[in-house]
Design a protein around this motif. Sequence first.
Motif, PDB file in Angstrom:
ATOM      1  N   GLY A  38      30.359  -5.882 -26.156  1.00 56.45           N
ATOM      2  CA  GLY A  38      31.125  -5.972 -25.082  1.00 56.45           C
ATOM      3  C   GLY A  38      30.415  -7.350 -24.155  1.00 56.45           C
ATOM      4  N   GLU A  39      30.052  -7.168 -23.079  1.00 56.93           N
ATOM      5  CA  GLU A  39      29.640  -8.441 -22.223  1.00 56.93           C
ATOM      6  C   GLU A  39      27.894  -8.611 -22.740  1.00 56.93           C
ATOM      7  N   ASP A  40      27.830  -9.704 -23.356  1.00 58.29           N
ATOM      8  CA  ASP A  40      26.397 -10.100 -23.625  1.00 58.29           C
ATOM      9  C   ASP A  40      25.633 -10.578 -22.438  1.00 58.29           C
ATOM     10  N   ALA A  41      24.998  -9.507 -21.751  1.00 56.52           N
ATOM     11  CA  ALA A  41      24.377  -9.766 -20.586  1.00 56.52           C
ATOM     12  C   ALA A  41      23.148  -8.557 -20.228  1.00 56.52           C
ATOM     13  N   HIS A  42      21.902  -9.173 -20.153  1.00 51.71           N
ATOM     14  CA  HIS A  42      20.716  -8.577 -19.564  1.00 51.71           C
ATOM     15  C   HIS A  42      21.005  -8.208 -18.185  1.00 51.71           C
ATOM     16  N   ARG A  43      22.075  -7.251 -17.947  1.00 54.16           N
ATOM     17  CA  ARG A  43      22.317  -6.766 -16.660  1.00 54.16           C
ATOM     18  C   ARG A  43      22.417  -5.324 -16.601  1.00 54.16           C
ATOM     19  N   VAL A  44      22.147  -4.446 -15.730  1.00 58.56           N
ATOM     20  CA  VAL A  44      22.175  -3.116 -15.814  1.00 58.56           C
ATOM     21  C   VAL A  44      23.530  -2.626 -16.087  1.00 58.56           C
ATOM     22  N   ASP A  45      24.687  -3.134 -15.417  1.00 55.53           N
ATOM     23  CA  ASP A  45      25.781  -2.332 -15.655  1.00 55.53           C
ATOM     24  C   ASP A  45      26.376  -2.631 -16.916  1.00 55.53           C
ATOM     25  N   ALA A  46      26.153  -4.012 -17.372  1.00 55.66           N
ATOM     26  CA  ALA A  46      26.590  -4.366 -18.625  1.00 55.66           C
ATOM     27  C   ALA A  46      25.901  -3.323 -19.964  1.00 55.66           C
ATOM     28  N   LEU A  47      24.671  -3.329 -19.830  1.00 47.95           N
ATOM     29  CA  LEU A  47      23.666  -2.754 -20.624  1.00 47.95           C
ATOM     30  C   LEU A  47      24.160  -1.218 -20.745  1.00 47.95           C
ATOM     31  N   ILE A  48      24.538  -0.617 -19.628  1.00 47.88           N
ATOM     32  CA  ILE A  48      25.041   0.824 -19.768  1.00 47.88           C
ATOM     33  C   ILE A  48      26.110   0.940 -20.600  1.00 47.88           C
ATOM     34  N   GLU A  49      27.109  -0.063 -20.442  1.00 43.77           N
ATOM     35  CA  GLU A  49      28.480   0.114 -21.134  1.00 43.77           C
ATOM     36  C   GLU A  49      28.053  -0.329 -22.678  1.00 43.77           C
ATOM     37  N   MET A  50      27.037  -1.076 -22.893  1.00 38.95           N
ATOM     38  CA  MET A  50      26.684  -1.424 -24.332  1.00 38.95           C
ATOM     39  C   MET A  50      26.316  -0.128 -24.968  1.00 38.95           C
ATOM     40  N   GLY A  51      25.455   0.674 -24.212  1.00 46.00           N
ATOM     41  CA  GLY A  51      25.033   1.955 -24.783  1.00 46.00           C
ATOM     42  C   GLY A  51      26.117   3.192 -24.672  1.00 46.00           C
ATOM     43  N   ALA A  52      27.032   2.858 -24.438  1.00 43.54           N
ATOM     44  CA  ALA A  52      28.041   4.090 -24.275  1.00 43.54           C
ATOM     45  C   ALA A  52      28.482   4.785 -25.539  1.00 43.54           C
ATOM     46  N   ALA A  53      28.467   6.166 -25.310  1.00 45.12           N
ATOM     47  CA  ALA A  53      28.757   7.093 -26.485  1.00 45.12           C
ATOM     48  C   ALA A  53      29.839   6.503 -27.341  1.00 45.12           C
ATOM     49  N   ASP A  54      30.887   6.219 -26.985  1.00 44.81           N
ATOM     50  CA  ASP A  54      31.970   6.106 -28.036  1.00 44.81           C
ATOM     51  C   ASP A  54      31.613   4.577 -28.765  1.00 44.81           C
ATOM     52  N   ARG A  55      30.879   3.731 -28.060  1.00 43.14           N
ATOM     53  CA  ARG A  55      30.549   2.330 -29.042  1.00 43.14           C
ATOM     54  C   ARG A  55      29.735   2.739 -30.052  1.00 43.14           C
TER      55      ARG A  55
END
Length: 241
Positions: A38-55
């Motif tokens: 997803g978005e390569d960013a050490h930012r909380v919202d981006a990290l939550i999306e990165m670890g989403a179950a579907d990914r």
Amino acid sequence: MTAVGFLYPGHSAEDDYERIEQLLASDVRLSVVHTDIGEDAHRVDALIEMGAADRLAAGVEELRLAGAEAVVWACTSGSFVYGWDGAQKQVRDLARAAGMPASSTSFAFAHAIQYLGVKKVAIAATYPEDVAAYFAAFLKGAGVEVTATRGSGIITAAEVGTWGRDEVIELALSGDHPSAEVLLLPDTALHTAAYVQELEQVLGKPVLTANQVSVWEGLRLADRKVPGERLGKLFARTDRT
């Protein structure tokens, strides 16, 4: 042959897994599948999306075909940002999707600290300070005393992946604390496999790094004991408790 699978976000330091496999020099196969970062960013919202179950679920079929016996979500920040309970749900969902034992790098750190029999740690992170604080809070949830937390303000995994030996040693030295029994380097985007033994010699204490503990955790899940002196104190012991 023991096969362990790793879901790794994007491309940064995934070659650490090949290096660790070589350093172990055993009948162990470490298979890496890249997830959509997803978005390569050490930012909380981006990290939550990165670890989403579907990914995460999107990569498990490839690991099953590779013969993996256990799977590790090889991303520290993309797990600890969920908090202790949220990170537990994340690995439960992953285990169900994969049909095999599952864990994450965040829990790998917690289990490795417990295994070494220590309580006090220091964190030397590449992340911004606010993200590093999430990791400290996660570890406190595991009963670990965090004596110091240092963030480096690096936003992207891509930048972290360019760091070499000198930057890693400088990070470790600046983030260590005299009262810490162990130093933690939590970013899987950071190349560390080649430097663990040297870091421990320089600091005079055990050092736990993200890709190192991820492999140890995967082998633990597969109930496999593999010594590796060049991978630090964590791999120097072959008992599993």
